[in-house]
Scaffold this motif. Structure first.
Motif, PDB file in Angstrom:
ATOM      1  N   THR A  15      35.581  32.362  18.397  1.00 20.82           N
ATOM      2  CA  THR A  15      34.960  31.653  19.521  1.00 20.82           C
ATOM      3  C   THR A  15      36.014  31.073  20.450  1.00 20.82           C
ATOM      4  O   THR A  15      35.902  31.175  21.682  1.00 20.82           O
ATOM      5  N   ALA A  16      37.063  30.492  19.883  1.00 17.50           N
ATOM      6  CA  ALA A  16      38.117  29.879  20.694  1.00 17.50           C
ATOM      7  C   ALA A  16      38.818  30.908  21.565  1.00 17.50           C
ATOM      8  O   ALA A  16      39.213  30.609  22.702  1.00 17.50           O
ATOM      9  N   LEU A  17      38.995  32.120  21.059  1.00 17.19           N
ATOM     10  CA  LEU A  17      39.653  33.169  21.840  1.00 17.19           C
ATOM     11  C   LEU A  17      38.802  33.622  23.023  1.00 17.19           C
ATOM     12  O   LEU A  17      39.328  34.103  24.024  1.00 17.19           O
ATOM     13  N   LEU A  18      37.484  33.460  22.932  1.00 17.67           N
ATOM     14  CA  LEU A  18      36.584  33.935  23.979  1.00 17.67           C
ATOM     15  C   LEU A  18      36.208  32.859  24.990  1.00 17.67           C
ATOM     16  O   LEU A  18      35.877  33.171  26.135  1.00 17.67           O
ATOM     17  N   GLN A  19      36.252  31.599  24.572  1.00 22.70           N
ATOM     18  CA  GLN A  19      35.727  30.522  25.422  1.00 22.70           C
ATOM     19  C   GLN A  19      36.459  30.385  26.748  1.00 22.70           C
ATOM     20  O   GLN A  19      35.853  30.042  27.758  1.00 22.70           O
ATOM     21  N   GLY A  20      37.751  30.642  26.758  1.00 23.70           N
ATOM     22  CA  GLY A  20      38.502  30.467  27.995  1.00 23.70           C
ATOM     23  C   GLY A  20      38.508  31.674  28.911  1.00 23.70           C
ATOM     24  O   GLY A  20      39.110  31.634  29.994  1.00 23.70           O
ATOM     25  N   LEU A  21      37.846  32.755  28.522  1.00 23.57           N
ATOM     26  CA  LEU A  21      37.878  33.982  29.315  1.00 23.57           C
ATOM     27  C   LEU A  21      36.966  33.878  30.529  1.00 23.57           C
ATOM     28  O   LEU A  21      35.864  33.350  30.449  1.00 23.57           O
ATOM     29  N   GLN A  22      37.435  34.417  31.633  1.00 26.24           N
ATOM     30  CA  GLN A  22      36.655  34.439  32.860  1.00 26.24           C
ATOM     31  C   GLN A  22      36.123  35.841  33.109  1.00 26.24           C
ATOM     32  O   GLN A  22      36.727  36.835  32.698  1.00 26.24           O
ATOM     33  N   ARG A  23      35.010  35.908  33.801  1.00 23.71           N
ATOM     34  CA  ARG A  23      34.424  37.204  34.137  1.00 23.71           C
ATOM     35  C   ARG A  23      34.949  37.692  35.486  1.00 23.71           C
ATOM     36  O   ARG A  23      35.368  36.904  36.324  1.00 23.71           O
ATOM     37  N   ILE A  24      34.904  38.984  35.678  1.00 26.73           N
ATOM     38  CA  ILE A  24      35.390  39.610  36.912  1.00 26.73           C
ATOM     39  C   ILE A  24      34.283  39.553  37.956  1.00 26.73           C
ATOM     40  O   ILE A  24      33.163  40.037  37.726  1.00 26.73           O
ATOM     41  N   GLY A  25      34.592  38.971  39.099  1.00 24.51           N
ATOM     42  CA  GLY A  25      33.608  38.892  40.171  1.00 24.51           C
ATOM     43  C   GLY A  25      33.316  40.253  40.781  1.00 24.51           C
ATOM     44  O   GLY A  25      34.122  41.189  40.696  1.00 24.51           O
ATOM     45  N   GLU A  26      32.157  40.362  41.403  1.00 25.08           N
ATOM     46  CA  GLU A  26      31.755  41.641  41.997  1.00 25.08           C
ATOM     47  C   GLU A  26      32.744  42.087  43.062  1.00 25.08           C
ATOM     48  O   GLU A  26      33.144  43.263  43.108  1.00 25.08           O
ATOM     49  N   ALA A  27      33.170  41.161  43.927  1.00 27.09           N
ATOM     50  CA  ALA A  27      34.134  41.518  44.972  1.00 27.09           C
ATOM     51  C   ALA A  27      35.475  41.932  44.369  1.00 27.09           C
ATOM     52  O   ALA A  27      36.129  42.862  44.868  1.00 27.09           O
ATOM     53  N   GLN A  28      35.888  41.240  43.295  1.00 26.19           N
ATOM     54  CA  GLN A  28      37.132  41.615  42.625  1.00 26.19           C
ATOM     55  C   GLN A  28      37.063  43.044  42.103  1.00 26.19           C
ATOM     56  O   GLN A  28      38.010  43.823  42.262  1.00 26.19           O
ATOM     57  N   PHE A  29      35.955  43.363  41.449  1.00 26.82           N
ATOM     58  CA  PHE A  29      35.831  44.699  40.873  1.00 26.82           C
ATOM     59  C   PHE A  29      35.812  45.777  41.959  1.00 26.82           C
ATOM     60  O   PHE A  29      36.513  46.790  41.853  1.00 26.82           O
ATOM     61  N   LEU A  30      35.024  45.582  43.015  1.00 29.85           N
ATOM     62  CA  LEU A  30      34.926  46.586  44.067  1.00 29.85           C
ATOM     63  C   LEU A  30      36.258  46.759  44.787  1.00 29.85           C
ATOM     64  O   LEU A  30      36.632  47.877  45.169  1.00 29.85           O
ATOM     65  N   SER A  31      36.993  45.655  44.965  1.00 25.90           N
ATOM     66  CA  SER A  31      38.315  45.746  45.584  1.00 25.90           C
ATOM     67  C   SER A  31      39.266  46.549  44.703  1.00 25.90           C
ATOM     68  O   SER A  31      40.031  47.390  45.194  1.00 25.90           O
ATOM     69  N   ALA A  32      39.229  46.293  43.396  1.00 23.46           N
ATOM     70  CA  ALA A  32      40.098  47.025  42.473  1.00 23.46           C
ATOM     71  C   ALA A  32      39.730  48.507  42.444  1.00 23.46           C
ATOM     72  O   ALA A  32      40.609  49.373  42.432  1.00 23.46           O
ATOM     73  N   LEU A  33      38.443  48.802  42.444  1.00 21.78           N
ATOM     74  CA  LEU A  33      38.006  50.195  42.445  1.00 21.78           C
ATOM     75  C   LEU A  33      38.484  50.900  43.710  1.00 21.78           C
ATOM     76  O   LEU A  33      38.936  52.057  43.665  1.00 21.78           O
ATOM     77  N   ASP A  34      38.423  50.211  44.848  1.00 21.44           N
ATOM     78  CA  ASP A  34      38.889  50.794  46.107  1.00 21.44           C
ATOM     79  C   ASP A  34      40.394  51.061  46.058  1.00 21.44           C
ATOM     80  O   ASP A  34      40.868  52.106  46.526  1.00 21.44           O
ATOM     81  N   LYS A  35      41.155  50.118  45.479  1.00 26.11           N
ATOM     82  CA  LYS A  35      42.602  50.332  45.356  1.00 26.11           C
ATOM     83  C   LYS A  35      42.910  51.558  44.510  1.00 26.11           C
ATOM     84  O   LYS A  35      43.793  52.360  44.834  1.00 26.11           O
ATOM     85  N   LEU A  36      42.188  51.706  43.419  1.00 24.17           N
ATOM     86  CA  LEU A  36      42.418  52.846  42.541  1.00 24.17           C
ATOM     87  C   LEU A  36      42.005  54.152  43.223  1.00 24.17           C
ATOM     88  O   LEU A  36      42.659  55.186  43.053  1.00 24.17           O
ATOM     89  N   ARG A  37      40.930  54.113  44.002  1.00 23.10           N
ATOM     90  CA  ARG A  37      40.517  55.310  44.729  1.00 23.10           C
ATOM     91  C   ARG A  37      41.583  55.715  45.741  1.00 23.10           C
ATOM     92  O   ARG A  37      41.901  56.897  45.893  1.00 23.10           O
ATOM     93  N   GLN A  38      42.134  54.737  46.459  1.00 20.76           N
ATOM     94  CA  GLN A  38      43.176  55.042  47.423  1.00 20.76           C
ATOM     95  C   GLN A  38      44.417  55.606  46.735  1.00 20.76           C
ATOM     96  O   GLN A  38      45.032  56.551  47.229  1.00 20.76           O
ATOM     97  N   ALA A  39      44.773  55.014  45.605  1.00 18.96           N
ATOM     98  CA  ALA A  39      45.930  55.514  44.872  1.00 18.96           C
ATOM     99  C   ALA A  39      45.686  56.930  44.373  1.00 18.96           C
ATOM    100  O   ALA A  39      46.574  57.778  44.369  1.00 18.96           O
ATOM    101  N   HIS A  40      44.457  57.197  43.956  1.00 22.28           N
ATOM    102  CA  HIS A  40      44.113  58.536  43.469  1.00 22.28           C
ATOM    103  C   HIS A  40      44.223  59.551  44.597  1.00 22.28           C
ATOM    104  O   HIS A  40      44.668  60.691  44.386  1.00 22.28           O
TER     105      HIS A  40
END
Length: 259
Positions: free
Chosen positions: A174-199
């Motif tokens: 539980t302690a290892l999971l409690q401090g974890l943050q989730r990835i925001g929608e904008a963060q994910f879409l931005s990362a996907l776009d970066k990977l698409r451009q790199a591809h």
């Protein structure tokens, strides 16, 4: 145990995807059934990236590759730190949690592009974003050993282990999971776009893979301070721009002007 179940539900499980009683039996080792992270509509809010031990590689090569990918997720793509687990069978995994569910085909595309950019030597299932998998903590049905979340700073010590002989304490998981943050929608879409451009601009066969945002050897996950990152990027003649700071992060002095 209830707190652990709450954290697993918060981070990785789809709404209504797994009854609490079934999950309770799973974390107690009473039922060793693979868990599906995708909901009935095919959307998922969690991704797992496996790093199995490499038969033709060094003993710790799969751990080194995990560290490289974990750092790239945070430095190059701007994600919060992922969870790290030992599989109970033959390696490690990174666990990513999303604030909002995404379509399985987008999740699969993200994983495929991430693999192409950072770990092309490790196989990825064509249904990796939707296939059932072993959710830690849990007893692996084939090996009889425990999968568990681990402290990233201790990961190298598990490189030769297939899993834990005894069940990990609920409080520690539980302690290892409690401090974890989730990835925001904008963060994910931005990362996907970066990977698409790199591809779209991938080098020809035989050329070295792009390493502009890859972490230096030994820079492990949360052990990387902002000073470490600035120093590394300056060594590559890259001027860093930080859009946000993590809570309680040590302040970093402004970069000195270069002549």
């Amino acid at each position: 145990m209830q707190k652990l179940i709450s954290e697993l539900t918060r981070l990785y499980l789809p709404d209504g995807g797994l009854p609490e009683g079934v999950l309770a039996r799973h974390v107690q080792g009473q039922a060793a059934n693979p868990v599906r992270l995708a909901a009935s509509d095919g959307r998922t809010r969690a991704l797992a990236i496996p790093f199995p031990k490499m038969a033709d590689g060094e003993d710790t090569q799969h751990w080194s590759r995990l560290c490289e990918v974990a750092n790239a997720l945070q430095i190059a793509l701007g994600f919060p730190a992922p969870a790290v687990s030992i599989s109970g069978e033959n390696g490690f995994a990174l666990w990513l949690s999303l604030e909002k569910p995404i379509a399985a085909h987008l999740a699969q595309q993200f994983l495929a592009l991430l693999r192409q950019a950072y770990f092309p030597d490790i196989a990825l299932r064509p249904d990796a974003a939707s296939a059932p998998l072993e959710l830690p903590p849990g007893l692996h049905p084939a090996t009889g050993k425990w999968a568990a979340f681990i402290n990233p700073g201790l990961g190298a010590s598990f490189a030769d282990e297939s899993g834990l002989e005894m069940a990990p304490p609920f409080a520690g998981q539980t302690a290892l999971l409690q401090g974890l943050q989730r990835i925001g929608e904008a963060q994910f879409l931005s990362a996907l776009d970066k990977l698409r451009q790199a591809h779209g601009a991938m080098p020809a066969a035989g050329d070295p893979a792009p390493q502009a945002a890859a972490a230096q050897p030994g820079l492990l996950l949360k052990d990387a301070t902002l000073e470490d990152i600035v120093r590394f990027l300056h060594a590559k003649n890259i001027e860093p721009t930080f859009r946000h700071l993590l809570p309680n992060a040590d302040p970093v002095p402004p970069p000195r002007a270069r002549s």
